[in-house]
Design a protein around this motif. Structure first.
Motif, PDB file in Angstrom:
ATOM      1  N   UNK A  93       0.831  -1.201   0.000  1.00  0.00           N
ATOM      2  CA  UNK A  93       0.000   0.000   0.000  1.00  0.00           C
ATOM      3  C   UNK A  93       0.865   1.251   0.000  1.00  0.00           C
ATOM      4  N   UNK A  94       1.881   1.276   0.858  1.00  0.00           N
ATOM      5  CA  UNK A  94       2.771   2.424   0.955  1.00  0.00           C
ATOM      6  C   UNK A  94       3.549   2.635  -0.339  1.00  0.00           C
ATOM      7  N   UNK A  95       3.952   1.530  -0.975  1.00  0.00           N
ATOM      8  CA  UNK A  95       4.683   1.649  -2.235  1.00  0.00           C
ATOM      9  C   UNK A  95       3.812   2.292  -3.311  1.00  0.00           C
ATOM     10  N   UNK A  96       2.567   1.865  -3.421  1.00  0.00           N
ATOM     11  CA  UNK A  96       1.665   2.441  -4.419  1.00  0.00           C
ATOM     12  C   UNK A  96       1.406   3.923  -4.140  1.00  0.00           C
ATOM     13  N   UNK A  97       1.211   4.249  -2.883  1.00  0.00           N
ATOM     14  CA  UNK A  97       0.987   5.654  -2.511  1.00  0.00           C
ATOM     15  C   UNK A  97       2.187   6.493  -2.921  1.00  0.00           C
ATOM     16  N   UNK A  98       3.372   6.026  -2.574  1.00  0.00           N
ATOM     17  CA  UNK A  98       4.575   6.806  -2.855  1.00  0.00           C
ATOM     18  C   UNK A  98       4.819   6.946  -4.352  1.00  0.00           C
ATOM     19  N   UNK A  99       4.743   5.830  -5.088  1.00  0.00           N
ATOM     20  CA  UNK A  99       5.005   5.887  -6.527  1.00  0.00           C
ATOM     21  C   UNK A  99       3.990   6.773  -7.234  1.00  0.00           C
ATOM     22  N   UNK A 100       2.745   6.768  -6.758  1.00  0.00           N
ATOM     23  CA  UNK A 100       1.707   7.583  -7.407  1.00  0.00           C
ATOM     24  C   UNK A 100       1.995   9.075  -7.318  1.00  0.00           C
ATOM     25  N   UNK A 101       2.919   9.459  -6.449  1.00  0.00           N
ATOM     26  CA  UNK A 101       3.267  10.871  -6.293  1.00  0.00           C
ATOM     27  C   UNK A 101       4.391  11.307  -7.229  1.00  0.00           C
ATOM     28  N   UNK A 102       5.043  10.353  -7.888  1.00  0.00           N
ATOM     29  CA  UNK A 102       6.186  10.694  -8.737  1.00  0.00           C
ATOM     30  C   UNK A 102       5.698  11.263 -10.065  1.00  0.00           C
ATOM     31  N   UNK A 123      -9.263  -0.285   2.263  1.00  0.00           N
ATOM     32  CA  UNK A 123      -8.990   0.672   1.192  1.00  0.00           C
ATOM     33  C   UNK A 123      -8.799   2.098   1.709  1.00  0.00           C
ATOM     34  N   UNK A 124      -8.621   2.251   3.008  1.00  0.00           N
ATOM     35  CA  UNK A 124      -8.433   3.583   3.578  1.00  0.00           C
ATOM     36  C   UNK A 124      -7.217   4.294   2.993  1.00  0.00           C
ATOM     37  N   UNK A 125      -6.191   3.539   2.641  1.00  0.00           N
ATOM     38  CA  UNK A 125      -4.945   4.112   2.136  1.00  0.00           C
ATOM     39  C   UNK A 125      -5.102   4.806   0.787  1.00  0.00           C
ATOM     40  N   UNK A 126      -6.175   4.501   0.064  1.00  0.00           N
ATOM     41  CA  UNK A 126      -6.374   5.130  -1.246  1.00  0.00           C
ATOM     42  C   UNK A 126      -6.416   6.648  -1.144  1.00  0.00           C
ATOM     43  N   UNK A 127      -6.893   7.152  -0.015  1.00  0.00           N
ATOM     44  CA  UNK A 127      -6.981   8.591   0.163  1.00  0.00           C
ATOM     45  C   UNK A 127      -5.632   9.282   0.208  1.00  0.00           C
ATOM     46  N   UNK A 128      -4.563   8.520   0.431  1.00  0.00           N
ATOM     47  CA  UNK A 128      -3.215   9.091   0.486  1.00  0.00           C
ATOM     48  C   UNK A 128      -2.559   9.133  -0.892  1.00  0.00           C
ATOM     49  N   UNK A 135     -13.504   1.924  -4.428  1.00  0.00           N
ATOM     50  CA  UNK A 135     -12.429   2.340  -5.331  1.00  0.00           C
ATOM     51  C   UNK A 135     -12.928   3.444  -6.259  1.00  0.00           C
ATOM     52  N   UNK A 136     -14.098   3.231  -6.840  1.00  0.00           N
ATOM     53  CA  UNK A 136     -14.672   4.229  -7.747  1.00  0.00           C
ATOM     54  C   UNK A 136     -14.930   5.549  -7.030  1.00  0.00           C
ATOM     55  N   UNK A 137     -15.415   5.478  -5.809  1.00  0.00           N
ATOM     56  CA  UNK A 137     -15.704   6.697  -5.047  1.00  0.00           C
ATOM     57  C   UNK A 137     -14.444   7.504  -4.767  1.00  0.00           C
ATOM     58  N   UNK A 138     -13.309   6.839  -4.721  1.00  0.00           N
ATOM     59  CA  UNK A 138     -12.029   7.518  -4.507  1.00  0.00           C
ATOM     60  C   UNK A 138     -11.471   8.093  -5.803  1.00  0.00           C
ATOM     61  N   UNK A 139     -12.147   7.860  -6.916  1.00  0.00           N
ATOM     62  CA  UNK A 139     -11.674   8.377  -8.197  1.00  0.00           C
ATOM     63  C   UNK A 139     -10.533   7.581  -8.800  1.00  0.00           C
ATOM     64  N   UNK A 140     -10.341   6.334  -8.339  1.00  0.00           N
ATOM     65  CA  UNK A 140      -9.252   5.486  -8.825  1.00  0.00           C
ATOM     66  C   UNK A 140      -9.760   4.599  -9.958  1.00  0.00           C
ATOM     67  N   UNK A 141      -9.023   4.558 -11.047  1.00  0.00           N
ATOM     68  CA  UNK A 141      -9.385   3.700 -12.173  1.00  0.00           C
ATOM     69  C   UNK A 141      -9.211   2.243 -11.798  1.00  0.00           C
ATOM     70  N   UNK A 142     -10.086   1.392 -12.318  1.00  0.00           N
ATOM     71  CA  UNK A 142      -9.935  -0.034 -12.057  1.00  0.00           C
ATOM     72  C   UNK A 142     -10.619  -0.849 -13.148  1.00  0.00           C
ATOM     73  N   UNK A 143     -10.133  -2.063 -13.290  1.00  0.00           N
ATOM     74  CA  UNK A 143     -10.853  -3.074 -14.054  1.00  0.00           C
ATOM     75  C   UNK A 143     -11.161  -4.201 -13.090  1.00  0.00           C
TER      76      UNK A 143
END
Length: 312
Positions: free
Chosen positions: A74-83, A99-104, A133-141
């Motif tokens: 979770x932390x890796x995805x959060x961090x990489x998404x900021x690059x 899924x609380x971490x999605x907000x970060x 996931x959708x409510x957080x605005x994150x794309x998904x399949x």
């Protein structure tokens, strides 16, 4: 011009909180020391990604097990998404985690590839997670293995998913001639691209971008063309890893997995997916609405007809 590279990362993690009987992954439990090693490998990889500011990267995590039940993924995805130099970061997941971490995370760069396992979670629970996931605005399949006993569940999932969510169906290939023509047609109404996954694509000697614009990286940093070609091209923790990148013909007889055959240019996945191959989200015009689905089915059939088996 910045190097544009798609990366599949698979560290040593091999444990999962699910026990699907058809799944070849995650049939073991790991010790605390093994989990610590996986975390160290992942953190080193994220630090490397952070330093590659001269590249435009897209990254898909494809763990043998379930990564998102581990906080470090979770932390890796959060961090990489900021690059700023990362176009997209995604992970294959059963979506059973908090899924609380999605907000970060930066939702514009994050995507999830979510698999539904009917024997492990109810459709209602899976749909609730997808909605979060959708409510957080994150794309998904979303997707599922096309077992015959799950056809009704698969169709119900398609009916209840948000209309913007693509539902892919992975063909079950453990048994020959598993599907009748009528069953294939039925699954195509759920996933118009199903026949592409059903096909074992002849690939020996075929042009393939794996090793040029798409690579596989393991926990030690070893660089390979893809998950299905074992030869090591180099190591990303060396200074000359980019020199190993070049287009090569495929050495395998066939390619039957999505994350492999999308690298075969003749199958036109760039056109089908409009640049969203990584997160497995095709153009909406290929799957939304009955008319769109039929057009997509016809397009897939045309691609397969113009991609005859290669001589081997």
């Amino acid at each position: 011009m910045a190097l544009k590279l798609q990366i599949l990362y698979r560290g040593p993690l091999s444990s999962c909180n699910y026990e699907c009987n058809y799944c070849p992954f995650a049939k073991r439990h790991e010790s605390a020391a093994e989990l610590k090693h996986d975390r160290q490998c992942l953190e080193r990889f994220v630090d490397w990604v952070a330093a590659q500011t001269d590249c435009e990267l897209s990254i898909l995590f494809t763990p043998w097990g379930e990564g998102l039940t581990r906080r470090w993924y979770q932390q890796a995805l959060v961090r990489i998404s900021q690059f700023a130099h990362v176009r997209r970061v995604a992970i294959q997941t059963n979506l059973s985690c908090s899924l609380d971490w999605l907000g970060e995370a930066n939702a514009q760069r994050l995507a999830l590839w979510c698999t539904f396992h009917p024997t492990q979670i109810s459709r209602r629970e899976f749909l609730q997670q997808c909605q979060m996931v959708a409510d957080r605005g994150v794309s998904f399949s979303a997707g599922v293995v096309g077992l015959q006993e799950n056809f009704e569940e698969i169709e119900a999932l398609r009916a209840e998913l948000p209309s913007h969510a693509y539902l892919w169906v992975n063909a079950f290939k453990d048994l020959p001639d598993y599907y009748t023509d009528e069953q294939v047609a039925r699954l195509e109404q759920v996933d118009p691209l199903f026949r592409l996954n059903l096909t074992n694509h002849p690939s020996l000697g075929a042009e393939c971008v794996a090793g040029e614009s798409s690579v596989s990286i393991d926990g030690d940093g070893n660089l390979r063309r893809c998950h299905f070609v074992s030869g090591v091209l180099g190591n990303i923790y060396g200074s000359d890893w980019q020199a190993a990148l070049s287009r090569r013909a495929c050495p395998n007889l066939s390619c039957d997995c999505y994350i492999g055959y999308v690298n075969l240019p003749r199958l036109q996945h760039d056109n089908l997916f409009g640049g969203r191959v990584l997160e497995r989200i095709p153009r909406a015009t290929h799957w939304q609405g009955i008319h769109d689905r039929q057009q997509a089915i016809e397009k897939v059939n045309a691609i397969l007809q113009t991609s005859p088996p290669l001589s081997v």
